[in-house]
Scaffold this motif. Structure first.
Motif, PDB file in Angstrom:
ATOM      1  N   VAL A 252       0.837  -1.209   0.000  1.00 20.27           N
ATOM      2  CA  VAL A 252       0.000   0.000   0.000  1.00 20.27           C
ATOM      3  C   VAL A 252       0.864   1.249   0.000  1.00 20.27           C
ATOM      4  O   VAL A 252       0.613   2.207  -0.734  1.00 20.27           O
ATOM      5  CB  VAL A 252      -0.955   0.008   1.219  1.00 20.27           C
ATOM      6  N   SER A 253       1.914   1.248   0.826  1.00 21.34           N
ATOM      7  CA  SER A 253       2.779   2.430   0.911  1.00 21.34           C
ATOM      8  C   SER A 253       3.480   2.718  -0.410  1.00 21.34           C
ATOM      9  O   SER A 253       3.844   3.865  -0.688  1.00 21.34           O
ATOM     10  CB  SER A 253       3.813   2.242   2.023  1.00 21.34           C
ATOM     11  N   GLY A 254       3.670   1.692  -1.227  1.00 22.52           N
ATOM     12  CA  GLY A 254       4.305   1.901  -2.523  1.00 22.52           C
ATOM     13  C   GLY A 254       3.331   2.331  -3.606  1.00 22.52           C
ATOM     14  O   GLY A 254       3.738   2.959  -4.585  1.00 22.52           O
ATOM     15  N   LEU A 255       2.059   2.026  -3.432  1.00 19.38           N
ATOM     16  CA  LEU A 255       1.070   2.347  -4.456  1.00 19.38           C
ATOM     17  C   LEU A 255       0.521   3.759  -4.344  1.00 19.38           C
ATOM     18  O   LEU A 255       0.199   4.381  -5.363  1.00 19.38           O
ATOM     19  CB  LEU A 255      -0.095   1.345  -4.382  1.00 19.38           C
ATOM     20  N   VAL A 256       0.381   4.262  -3.115  1.00 15.30           N
ATOM     21  CA  VAL A 256      -0.280   5.561  -2.937  1.00 15.30           C
ATOM     22  C   VAL A 256       0.666   6.715  -3.272  1.00 15.30           C
ATOM     23  O   VAL A 256       1.889   6.597  -3.175  1.00 15.30           O
ATOM     24  CB  VAL A 256      -0.802   5.713  -1.492  1.00 15.30           C
ATOM     25  N   LYS A 257       0.055   7.852  -3.640  1.00 10.96           N
ATOM     26  CA  LYS A 257       0.828   9.046  -3.958  1.00 10.96           C
ATOM     27  C   LYS A 257       0.646  10.140  -2.907  1.00 10.96           C
ATOM     28  O   LYS A 257       1.343  11.152  -2.945  1.00 10.96           O
ATOM     29  CB  LYS A 257       0.422   9.578  -5.325  1.00 10.96           C
ATOM     30  N   SER A 258      -0.308   9.951  -1.996  1.00  6.88           N
ATOM     31  CA  SER A 258      -0.505  10.923  -0.926  1.00  6.88           C
ATOM     32  C   SER A 258      -0.946  10.182   0.325  1.00  6.88           C
ATOM     33  O   SER A 258      -1.513   9.083   0.258  1.00  6.88           O
ATOM     34  CB  SER A 258      -1.558  11.968  -1.310  1.00  6.88           C
ATOM     35  N   GLU A 259      -0.713  10.795   1.466  1.00  2.98           N
ATOM     36  CA  GLU A 259      -1.060  10.164   2.739  1.00  2.98           C
ATOM     37  C   GLU A 259      -2.567   9.970   2.867  1.00  2.98           C
ATOM     38  O   GLU A 259      -3.022   9.010   3.494  1.00  2.98           O
ATOM     39  CB  GLU A 259      -0.533  11.016   3.902  1.00  2.98           C
ATOM     40  N   ALA A 260      -3.348  10.850   2.252  1.00  4.61           N
ATOM     41  CA  ALA A 260      -4.805  10.754   2.327  1.00  4.61           C
ATOM     42  C   ALA A 260      -5.345   9.533   1.592  1.00  4.61           C
ATOM     43  O   ALA A 260      -6.483   9.106   1.849  1.00  4.61           O
ATOM     44  CB  ALA A 260      -5.442  12.013   1.756  1.00  4.61           C
ATOM     45  N   SER A 261      -4.550   8.974   0.699  1.00  3.12           N
ATOM     46  CA  SER A 261      -5.001   7.810  -0.066  1.00  3.12           C
ATOM     47  C   SER A 261      -4.749   6.501   0.666  1.00  3.12           C
ATOM     48  O   SER A 261      -5.248   5.450   0.240  1.00  3.12           O
ATOM     49  CB  SER A 261      -4.285   7.771  -1.424  1.00  3.12           C
ATOM     50  N   ILE A 262      -3.986   6.544   1.760  1.00  2.77           N
ATOM     51  CA  ILE A 262      -3.668   5.307   2.475  1.00  2.77           C
ATOM     52  C   ILE A 262      -4.901   4.681   3.126  1.00  2.77           C
ATOM     53  O   ILE A 262      -5.145   3.476   2.941  1.00  2.77           O
ATOM     54  CB  ILE A 262      -2.558   5.546   3.523  1.00  2.77           C
ATOM     55  N   PRO A 263      -5.716   5.443   3.896  1.00  2.00           N
ATOM     56  CA  PRO A 263      -6.880   4.809   4.551  1.00  2.00           C
ATOM     57  C   PRO A 263      -7.847   4.122   3.590  1.00  2.00           C
ATOM     58  O   PRO A 263      -8.247   2.977   3.852  1.00  2.00           O
ATOM     59  CB  PRO A 263      -7.540   5.981   5.297  1.00  2.00           C
TER      60      PRO A 263
END
Length: 344
Positions: A252-263
């Motif tokens: 997940v940490s490698g796929l997202v581009k912003s912290e808001a997209s993690i949840p």
């Protein structure tokens, strides 16, 4: 599209909850899981008529060795033995056997059988007492209580959620704040970075697991069949679970581009397993087409292994299928995570 979290939380999650709880239980007011005794007569009209009753869910005979365990866990509510006595009264000699905890269902089942016999031949209504003889016996079997099912499920989900969210946020922040680049200026290798963060997360999750097990045991009489040895084996299973689930967070940490997209992305991994992997209720409660989906989820196998360890005293070798599937999931997830993670 500009706010993926809004889409996930306002549409996807409600739909998942509606689907899960909509299928749970159906609309049946009463249901009993019934299996036939090994030597029962299944060629008579009564047996055929009982199969048409919607209140009875027929379960294959689990075998002599597994029968007691099936009664303990509620997989089977009662065992039915029908013997037909031709040219004799009573025409049917019936025995019902189950645990003391299911005594109420046994008496309800007796009423269903009496009604079925009457419907087969209403003219014999006056001779009901002679037509069928139903003997009920109950055994004092250690009950598989609600806490014995719920606690391993909640423990498994706690490990899943903590591992996925914790790992995803940690590695994303390390990349965004250029901490990883600073590490690369030193002789520290990538594997050491992953193992170090993973070990810290593992220690935290094991403390959490120990607290959950302790509260269940001391406050709610949670079954630990071999005491401390059972706790130790459960913690070993938790170690395996955390290692597998951290791979999801790493990806997940490698796929997202912003912290808001993690949840949103992390919840798309955790919430379906929370609802469908046997956390609150058995996956047998779902329709048959949905059960293979539940059995494909890694959390299902961790929950199953934890339950069997605590209640049945199953050893690691007996849990080899669950462990092997978790290991396969771990290998696949880490291969994917290694492909999508951006170190710079």
């Amino acid at each position: 599209m500009k706010s993926p979290s809004a889409v996930v939380f306002s549409i996807a999650f409600p739909l998942v909850f509606i689907i899960a709880f909509g299928f749970l239980g159906g609309s049946k007011a009463f249901s009993i899981r019934l299996t036939m005794a090994k030597d029962a007569d299944t060629t008579n009209a009564l047996y055929q008529a009982l199969h048409e009753n919607q209140s009875i869910k027929w379960v294959p005979y689990p075998g002599d060795k597994e029968l007691e365990n099936a009664l303990k866990k509620g997989v089977v509510d009662a065992v039915l033995d029908i013997q037909t006595q031709k040219m004799l009264f009573p025409a049917y000699k019936i025995a019902l056997n189950g645990s003391e905890a299911q005594a109420g269902k046994l008496y309800q089942l007796r009423a269903i059988i009496n009604e079925t016999v009457y419907n087969l031949n209403p003219e014999l209504a006056a001779k009901m007492a002679k037509e069928v003889n139903i003997a009920i016996s109950t055994e004092k079997i250690r009950d598989f209580k609600t806490i014995d099912f719920i606690l391993p499920g909640q423990l498994g989900f706690s490990l899943l959620a903590g591992s996925v969210f914790g790992t995803a946020f940690i590695f994303f922040n390390m990349r965004q704040t250029l901490v990883l680049k600073r590490f690369f200026a030193t002789p520290v290798r990538r594997e050491i970075i992953v193992l170090s963060e993973g070990f810290a997360r593992l220690l935290f999750q094991l403390v959490t697991a120990a607290v959950i097990i302790g509260v269940g045991y001391f406050a709610f009489d949670y079954h630990l069949i071999h005491g401390g040895a059972t706790v130790l084996q459960m913690l070993l299973l938790c170690v395996l679970g955390v290692m597998v689930f951290m791979g999801f967070g790493f990806a997940v940490s490698g796929l997202v581009k912003s912290e808001a997209s993690i949840p949103p992305l992390a919840n798309m991994i955790t919430m379906p397993q929370f609802l469908l992997a046997g956390t609150f209720f058995s996956i047998e409660s779902f329709p048959k087409w949905l059960q293979p989906i539940s059995r494909a989820m890694p959390l299902t196998y961790l929950n199953d292994a934890l339950r069997r360890t605590a209640f049945e005293g199953a050893g690691l070798w007996e849990l080899r299928t669950d462990i092997l599937i978790l290991l396969i999931w771990g290998i696949v997830v880490y291969i994917v995570a290694g492909k999508v993670f951006k170190w710079e």
